[in-house]
Design a protein around this motif. Structure first.
Motif, PDB file in Angstrom:
ATOM      1  N   ASP A  19     -42.905 -39.505 -55.319  1.00  0.00           N
ATOM      2  CA  ASP A  19     -42.654 -38.070 -55.529  1.00  0.00           C
ATOM      3  C   ASP A  19     -42.474 -37.762 -57.023  1.00  0.00           C
ATOM      4  O   ASP A  19     -42.104 -36.642 -57.384  1.00  0.00           O
ATOM      5  CB  ASP A  19     -41.459 -37.574 -54.702  1.00  0.00           C
ATOM      6  CG  ASP A  19     -40.181 -38.347 -54.986  1.00  0.00           C
ATOM      7  OD1 ASP A  19     -40.245 -39.343 -55.744  1.00  0.00           O
ATOM      8  OD2 ASP A  19     -39.120 -37.963 -54.469  1.00  0.00           O
ATOM      9  N   ARG A  21     -40.393 -39.221 -59.303  1.00  0.00           N
ATOM     10  CA  ARG A  21     -39.076 -39.380 -59.911  1.00  0.00           C
ATOM     11  C   ARG A  21     -38.953 -40.757 -60.543  1.00  0.00           C
ATOM     12  O   ARG A  21     -39.690 -41.684 -60.219  1.00  0.00           O
ATOM     13  CB  ARG A  21     -37.972 -39.164 -58.855  1.00  0.00           C
ATOM     14  CG  ARG A  21     -37.850 -37.694 -58.495  1.00  0.00           C
ATOM     15  CD  ARG A  21     -37.308 -37.495 -57.120  1.00  0.00           C
ATOM     16  NE  ARG A  21     -35.855 -37.590 -57.068  1.00  0.00           N
ATOM     17  CZ  ARG A  21     -35.138 -37.182 -56.012  1.00  0.00           C
ATOM     18  NH1 ARG A  21     -35.739 -36.669 -54.958  1.00  0.00           N
ATOM     19  NH2 ARG A  21     -33.838 -37.298 -56.015  1.00  0.00           N
ATOM     20  N   ASN A  35     -38.924 -52.442 -49.778  1.00  0.00           N
ATOM     21  CA  ASN A  35     -37.668 -51.695 -49.783  1.00  0.00           C
ATOM     22  C   ASN A  35     -36.831 -52.301 -50.896  1.00  0.00           C
ATOM     23  O   ASN A  35     -36.831 -53.519 -51.087  1.00  0.00           O
ATOM     24  CB  ASN A  35     -36.926 -51.837 -48.451  1.00  0.00           C
ATOM     25  CG  ASN A  35     -37.672 -51.201 -47.301  1.00  0.00           C
ATOM     26  OD1 ASN A  35     -38.316 -50.173 -47.466  1.00  0.00           O
ATOM     27  ND2 ASN A  35     -37.591 -51.820 -46.136  1.00  0.00           N
ATOM     28  N   ILE A  61     -30.721 -47.500 -51.495  1.00  0.00           N
ATOM     29  CA  ILE A  61     -31.831 -48.247 -50.888  1.00  0.00           C
ATOM     30  C   ILE A  61     -33.037 -47.322 -50.955  1.00  0.00           C
ATOM     31  O   ILE A  61     -33.006 -46.219 -50.409  1.00  0.00           O
ATOM     32  CB  ILE A  61     -31.550 -48.617 -49.421  1.00  0.00           C
ATOM     33  CG1 ILE A  61     -30.341 -49.545 -49.320  1.00  0.00           C
ATOM     34  CG2 ILE A  61     -32.775 -49.288 -48.802  1.00  0.00           C
ATOM     35  CD1 ILE A  61     -29.903 -49.816 -47.898  1.00  0.00           C
ATOM     36  N   ILE A  62     -34.074 -47.760 -51.670  1.00  0.00           N
ATOM     37  CA  ILE A  62     -35.295 -46.949 -51.757  1.00  0.00           C
ATOM     38  C   ILE A  62     -36.321 -47.559 -50.811  1.00  0.00           C
ATOM     39  O   ILE A  62     -36.597 -48.759 -50.867  1.00  0.00           O
ATOM     40  CB  ILE A  62     -35.845 -46.918 -53.191  1.00  0.00           C
ATOM     41  CG1 ILE A  62     -34.766 -46.404 -54.155  1.00  0.00           C
ATOM     42  CG2 ILE A  62     -37.080 -46.036 -53.275  1.00  0.00           C
ATOM     43  CD1 ILE A  62     -35.183 -46.410 -55.602  1.00  0.00           C
ATOM     44  N   ARG A  63     -36.855 -46.744 -49.935  1.00  0.00           N
ATOM     45  CA  ARG A  63     -37.826 -47.252 -48.969  1.00  0.00           C
ATOM     46  C   ARG A  63     -39.150 -47.587 -49.663  1.00  0.00           C
ATOM     47  O   ARG A  63     -39.622 -46.837 -50.515  1.00  0.00           O
ATOM     48  CB  ARG A  63     -38.049 -46.220 -47.869  1.00  0.00           C
ATOM     49  CG  ARG A  63     -38.784 -46.799 -46.687  1.00  0.00           C
ATOM     50  CD  ARG A  63     -38.855 -45.868 -45.521  1.00  0.00           C
ATOM     51  NE  ARG A  63     -39.910 -46.299 -44.615  1.00  0.00           N
ATOM     52  CZ  ARG A  63     -39.714 -47.158 -43.609  1.00  0.00           C
ATOM     53  NH1 ARG A  63     -38.531 -47.653 -43.381  1.00  0.00           N
ATOM     54  NH2 ARG A  63     -40.721 -47.526 -42.853  1.00  0.00           N
ATOM     55  N   ASP A  65     -42.258 -47.487 -48.894  1.00  0.00           N
ATOM     56  CA  ASP A  65     -43.345 -46.495 -48.797  1.00  0.00           C
ATOM     57  C   ASP A  65     -43.394 -45.603 -50.028  1.00  0.00           C
ATOM     58  O   ASP A  65     -44.446 -45.092 -50.403  1.00  0.00           O
ATOM     59  CB  ASP A  65     -43.109 -45.543 -47.609  1.00  0.00           C
ATOM     60  CG  ASP A  65     -42.983 -46.259 -46.295  1.00  0.00           C
ATOM     61  OD1 ASP A  65     -43.058 -47.493 -46.304  1.00  0.00           O
ATOM     62  OD2 ASP A  65     -42.812 -45.569 -45.279  1.00  0.00           O
ATOM     63  N   ASN A  66     -42.192 -45.384 -50.594  1.00  0.00           N
ATOM     64  CA  ASN A  66     -42.001 -44.352 -51.595  1.00  0.00           C
ATOM     65  C   ASN A  66     -42.063 -44.909 -53.018  1.00  0.00           C
ATOM     66  O   ASN A  66     -41.951 -44.172 -53.979  1.00  0.00           O
ATOM     67  CB  ASN A  66     -40.620 -43.719 -51.313  1.00  0.00           C
ATOM     68  CG  ASN A  66     -40.371 -42.452 -52.055  1.00  0.00           C
ATOM     69  OD1 ASN A  66     -41.252 -41.629 -52.151  1.00  0.00           O
ATOM     70  ND2 ASN A  66     -39.180 -42.327 -52.603  1.00  0.00           N
TER      71      ASN A  66
ATOM     72  N   LYS B  67     -37.059 -41.457 -47.411  1.00  0.00           N
ATOM     73  CA  LYS B  67     -37.437 -41.719 -48.801  1.00  0.00           C
ATOM     74  C   LYS B  67     -36.429 -42.686 -49.410  1.00  0.00           C
ATOM     75  O   LYS B  67     -36.806 -43.739 -49.901  1.00  0.00           O
ATOM     76  CB  LYS B  67     -37.465 -40.401 -49.584  1.00  0.00           C
ATOM     77  CG  LYS B  67     -38.071 -40.512 -50.961  1.00  0.00           C
ATOM     78  CD  LYS B  67     -37.902 -39.222 -51.747  1.00  0.00           C
ATOM     79  CE  LYS B  67     -38.821 -38.109 -51.265  1.00  0.00           C
ATOM     80  NZ  LYS B  67     -38.553 -36.828 -51.976  1.00  0.00           N
ATOM     81  N   LEU B  69     -31.894 -43.959 -49.254  1.00  0.00           N
ATOM     82  CA  LEU B  69     -30.527 -43.803 -48.744  1.00  0.00           C
ATOM     83  C   LEU B  69     -29.564 -44.040 -49.888  1.00  0.00           C
ATOM     84  O   LEU B  69     -29.728 -44.987 -50.656  1.00  0.00           O
ATOM     85  CB  LEU B  69     -30.247 -44.843 -47.652  1.00  0.00           C
ATOM     86  CG  LEU B  69     -31.248 -44.930 -46.511  1.00  0.00           C
ATOM     87  CD1 LEU B  69     -31.930 -46.275 -46.546  1.00  0.00           C
ATOM     88  CD2 LEU B  69     -30.571 -44.722 -45.185  1.00  0.00           C
TER      89      LEU B  69
END
Lengths: 96, 136
Positions: A19, A21, A35, A61-63, A65-66, B67, B69
Protein backbone atom coordinates in the motif's frame (compact mmCIF):
# COMPACT_ATOMS: atom_id res chain seq x y z
CA UNK A 1 14.77 -23.71 5.12
CA UNK A 2 17.41 -21.38 3.81
CA UNK A 3 16.27 -17.84 3.25
CA UNK A 4 18.06 -14.61 2.54
CA UNK A 5 16.12 -13.10 5.43
CA UNK A 6 17.99 -15.11 8.09
CA UNK A 7 20.85 -12.63 8.07
CA UNK A 8 18.41 -9.72 8.69
CA UNK A 9 17.04 -11.11 11.96
CA UNK A 10 17.67 -8.79 14.94
CA UNK A 11 18.79 -6.03 12.58
CA UNK A 12 17.02 -2.80 11.69
CA UNK A 13 15.10 -3.17 8.45
CA UNK A 14 12.99 -0.96 6.23
CA UNK A 15 9.82 -2.56 4.91
CA UNK A 16 7.86 -1.15 2.03
CA UNK A 17 4.34 -2.53 1.92
CA UNK A 18 2.19 -2.90 -1.15
CA UNK A 19 0.00 0.00 0.00
CA UNK A 20 3.07 2.25 -0.34
CA UNK A 21 3.93 2.66 3.35
CA UNK A 22 7.43 2.50 4.84
CA UNK A 23 7.93 0.76 8.20
CA UNK A 24 11.26 0.79 10.04
CA UNK A 25 11.96 -1.60 12.90
CA UNK A 26 13.90 -4.57 14.23
CA UNK A 27 13.17 -7.81 12.36
CA UNK A 28 12.45 -10.37 15.10
CA UNK A 29 11.17 -13.20 12.92
CA UNK A 30 9.52 -14.33 9.72
CA UNK A 31 7.96 -17.45 8.22
CA UNK A 32 7.62 -19.14 4.84
CA UNK A 33 4.91 -16.72 3.68
CA UNK A 34 7.12 -13.72 4.70
CA UNK A 35 4.86 -12.76 7.57
CA UNK A 36 7.12 -10.43 9.53
CA UNK A 37 7.58 -9.61 13.21
CA UNK A 38 8.75 -6.02 13.46
CA UNK A 39 9.68 -4.75 16.94
CA UNK A 40 10.02 -1.13 18.06
CA UNK A 41 8.73 -0.07 14.69
CA UNK A 42 7.85 3.32 13.34
CA UNK A 43 6.36 4.51 10.10
CA UNK A 44 8.00 7.18 7.98
CA UNK A 45 5.45 9.33 6.26
CA UNK A 46 6.83 11.21 3.25
CA UNK A 47 5.39 14.39 1.81
CA UNK A 48 6.52 17.17 -0.50
CA UNK A 49 5.08 19.84 1.80
CA UNK A 50 7.09 19.13 4.96
CA UNK A 51 9.90 16.92 6.26
CA UNK A 52 9.58 13.19 6.91
CA UNK A 53 7.18 12.51 9.78
CA UNK A 54 7.97 9.55 12.04
CA UNK A 55 5.05 7.81 13.73
CA UNK A 56 5.95 5.49 16.60
CA UNK A 57 4.05 2.21 16.36
CA UNK A 58 5.69 -0.52 18.47
CA UNK A 59 5.31 -4.27 17.90
CA UNK A 60 3.80 -5.36 14.60
CA UNK A 61 3.04 -8.52 12.66
CA UNK A 62 2.95 -7.61 8.97
CA UNK A 63 1.24 -10.16 6.77
CA UNK A 64 3.45 -11.45 3.95
CA UNK A 65 0.86 -10.70 1.24
CA UNK A 66 1.38 -7.04 1.98
CA UNK A 67 5.21 -6.95 1.95
CA UNK A 68 6.81 -5.55 -1.21
CA UNK A 69 10.40 -4.98 -0.08
CA UNK A 70 12.61 -5.66 2.94
CA UNK A 71 15.86 -3.74 3.13
CA UNK A 72 18.67 -3.84 5.68
CA UNK A 73 19.30 -0.42 7.20
CA UNK A 74 22.80 0.88 7.84
CA UNK A 75 22.04 2.35 11.27
CA UNK A 76 25.08 4.59 11.33
CA UNK A 77 24.12 6.13 7.99
CA UNK A 78 20.45 6.26 8.98
CA UNK A 79 21.28 8.19 12.17
CA UNK A 80 23.12 10.80 10.12
CA UNK A 81 20.05 11.51 7.99
CA UNK A 82 18.27 14.76 8.68
CA UNK A 83 14.76 13.47 8.11
CA UNK A 84 13.16 16.76 9.16
CA UNK A 85 14.63 18.39 6.06
CA UNK A 86 13.93 15.56 3.66
CA UNK A 87 10.98 15.94 1.32
CA UNK A 88 9.75 13.27 -1.00
CA UNK A 89 6.65 12.17 -2.85
CA UNK A 90 4.80 9.44 -0.98
CA UNK A 91 4.87 6.06 -2.74
CA UNK A 92 1.83 4.92 -4.65
CA UNK A 93 0.21 1.61 -3.75
CA UNK A 94 1.10 -1.42 -5.87
CA UNK A 95 -1.43 -1.85 -8.66
CA UNK A 96 -2.38 -5.49 -9.13
CA UNK B 1 10.62 -16.50 16.30
CA UNK B 2 7.63 -17.23 14.11
CA UNK B 3 4.97 -14.57 13.55
CA UNK B 4 2.20 -17.05 14.29
CA UNK B 5 3.84 -18.06 17.60
CA UNK B 6 3.80 -14.40 18.58
CA UNK B 7 0.15 -14.14 17.54
CA UNK B 8 -0.73 -17.24 19.60
CA UNK B 9 1.04 -15.69 22.59
CA UNK B 10 -1.01 -12.52 22.10
CA UNK B 11 -4.25 -14.37 22.93
CA UNK B 12 -6.29 -12.49 25.58
CA UNK B 13 -4.38 -9.29 24.80
CA UNK B 14 -5.79 -6.20 23.10
CA UNK B 15 -4.71 -5.59 19.52
CA UNK B 16 -5.34 -3.52 16.44
CA UNK B 17 -5.90 -5.29 13.14
CA UNK B 18 -5.77 -3.40 9.87
CA UNK B 19 -7.35 -5.12 6.89
CA UNK B 20 -6.24 -4.77 3.29
CA UNK B 21 -9.31 -2.61 2.62
CA UNK B 22 -8.09 -0.11 5.25
CA UNK B 23 -10.68 -0.90 7.93
CA UNK B 24 -9.26 -1.36 11.41
CA UNK B 25 -10.54 -3.62 14.17
CA UNK B 26 -9.64 -3.01 17.81
CA UNK B 27 -10.37 -5.82 20.21
CA UNK B 28 -9.13 -8.62 22.42
CA UNK B 29 -7.76 -11.65 20.63
CA UNK B 30 -9.73 -14.76 21.60
CA UNK B 31 -8.17 -17.32 19.28
CA UNK B 32 -6.21 -17.71 16.08
CA UNK B 33 -5.17 -20.53 13.76
CA UNK B 34 -2.35 -21.41 11.36
CA UNK B 35 -3.96 -19.34 8.58
CA UNK B 36 -4.02 -16.19 10.77
CA UNK B 37 -7.82 -16.39 10.94
CA UNK B 38 -8.69 -14.65 14.21
CA UNK B 39 -11.52 -14.24 16.71
CA UNK B 40 -11.84 -10.86 18.45
CA UNK B 41 -14.03 -9.85 21.41
CA UNK B 42 -15.33 -6.37 22.34
CA UNK B 43 -14.52 -4.99 18.92
CA UNK B 44 -14.52 -1.45 17.61
CA UNK B 45 -14.39 -1.31 13.82
CA UNK B 46 -13.20 1.91 12.19
CA UNK B 47 -13.88 2.70 8.54
CA UNK B 48 -11.05 3.32 6.09
CA UNK B 49 -11.33 7.13 6.48
CA UNK B 50 -11.64 6.90 10.26
CA UNK B 51 -14.98 8.73 10.20
CA UNK B 52 -17.34 5.86 11.00
CA UNK B 53 -17.26 3.47 13.94
CA UNK B 54 -19.07 0.27 14.79
CA UNK B 55 -19.09 -1.62 18.05
CA UNK B 56 -19.64 -5.34 18.10
CA UNK B 57 -19.32 -7.95 20.85
CA UNK B 58 -17.44 -10.44 18.71
CA UNK B 59 -16.06 -10.90 15.21
CA UNK B 60 -14.17 -13.41 13.09
CA UNK B 61 -11.60 -12.19 10.55
CA UNK B 62 -10.27 -14.29 7.69
CA UNK B 63 -6.46 -14.27 7.82
CA UNK B 64 -5.99 -13.54 4.14
CA UNK B 65 -7.75 -10.16 4.48
CA UNK B 66 -5.30 -8.87 7.11
CA UNK B 67 -2.67 -6.26 6.29
CA UNK B 68 -1.02 -6.10 9.69
CA UNK B 69 -1.62 -6.58 13.42
CA UNK B 70 -0.42 -4.19 16.10
CA UNK B 71 0.32 -6.02 19.35
CA UNK B 72 1.26 -4.76 22.86
CA UNK B 73 5.06 -4.47 23.16
CA UNK B 74 5.32 -6.78 26.19
CA UNK B 75 3.90 -9.78 24.31
CA UNK B 76 7.18 -10.45 22.51
CA UNK B 77 8.85 -11.20 25.88
CA UNK B 78 6.17 -13.79 26.70
CA UNK B 79 6.66 -16.02 23.65
CA UNK B 80 7.68 -19.53 24.63
CA UNK B 81 9.91 -21.24 22.11
CA UNK B 82 7.50 -23.81 20.73
CA UNK B 83 9.64 -24.65 17.71
CA UNK B 84 10.80 -28.04 19.02
CA UNK B 85 7.33 -29.12 20.13
CA UNK B 86 5.87 -28.05 16.81
CA UNK B 87 8.50 -29.90 14.78
CA UNK B 88 7.79 -33.06 16.76
CA UNK B 89 4.10 -32.62 16.10
CA UNK B 90 4.64 -32.16 12.38
CA UNK B 91 6.96 -35.13 12.19
CA UNK B 92 4.43 -37.33 13.98
CA UNK B 93 1.55 -36.19 11.84
CA UNK B 94 3.55 -36.84 8.67
CA UNK B 95 4.40 -40.29 9.98
CA UNK B 96 0.75 -40.87 10.82
CA UNK B 97 -0.38 -39.88 7.34
CA UNK B 98 2.18 -42.09 5.70
CA UNK B 99 1.22 -44.96 7.96
CA UNK B 100 -2.48 -44.58 7.27
CA UNK B 101 -1.93 -44.44 3.54
CA UNK B 102 0.25 -47.50 3.57
CA UNK B 103 -2.34 -49.30 5.64
CA UNK B 104 -5.22 -48.24 3.43
CA UNK B 105 -3.70 -49.15 0.11
CA UNK B 106 -2.96 -52.83 0.75
CA UNK B 107 -6.31 -53.14 2.53
CA UNK B 108 -8.09 -51.74 -0.50
CA UNK B 109 -6.19 -54.02 -2.84
CA UNK B 110 -6.91 -56.93 -0.53
CA UNK B 111 -10.62 -56.21 -0.69
CA UNK B 112 -10.71 -56.01 -4.46
CA UNK B 113 -8.55 -59.11 -4.71
CA UNK B 114 -10.93 -60.91 -2.40
CA UNK B 115 -13.93 -60.03 -4.51
CA UNK B 116 -12.16 -60.97 -7.70
CA UNK B 117 -11.15 -64.27 -6.17
CA UNK B 118 -14.68 -65.07 -5.02
CA UNK B 119 -16.33 -64.24 -8.33
CA UNK B 120 -14.92 -67.17 -10.27
CA UNK B 121 -15.74 -69.47 -7.36
CA UNK B 122 -19.36 -68.30 -7.52
CA UNK B 123 -19.56 -69.38 -11.11
CA UNK B 124 -22.93 -70.92 -10.35
CA UNK B 125 -24.05 -67.51 -9.20
CA UNK B 126 -22.75 -65.88 -12.34
CA UNK B 127 -24.57 -68.14 -14.76
CA UNK B 128 -28.07 -67.38 -13.56
CA UNK B 129 -27.13 -63.72 -13.70
CA UNK B 130 -26.02 -64.17 -17.30
CA UNK B 131 -29.19 -66.14 -18.02
CA UNK B 132 -31.28 -63.35 -16.54
CA UNK B 133 -29.64 -60.83 -18.83
CA UNK B 134 -30.91 -62.28 -22.12
CA UNK B 135 -34.38 -62.66 -20.54
CA UNK B 136 -34.46 -58.97 -19.64
Amino acid sequence: MASGLDSFVNHTVSIITSDGRNFIGTLKGFDQTINIILDESHERVYSTASGVEQVMLGLHIIRGDNVALIGLIDEELDNRLNLANMKAEPLNPVVH
Amino acid sequence: MLPLSLLRTAQNHPMLVELKNGETYNGHLVSCDNWMNINLREVICTSRDGDKFWRMPECYIRGSTIKYLRIPDEVIDMVKEEAIVKNKGRGDSKGMRGGQNQRNRPAARGNFGGRAGKAPGQGGGNRPFQKQKPKQ
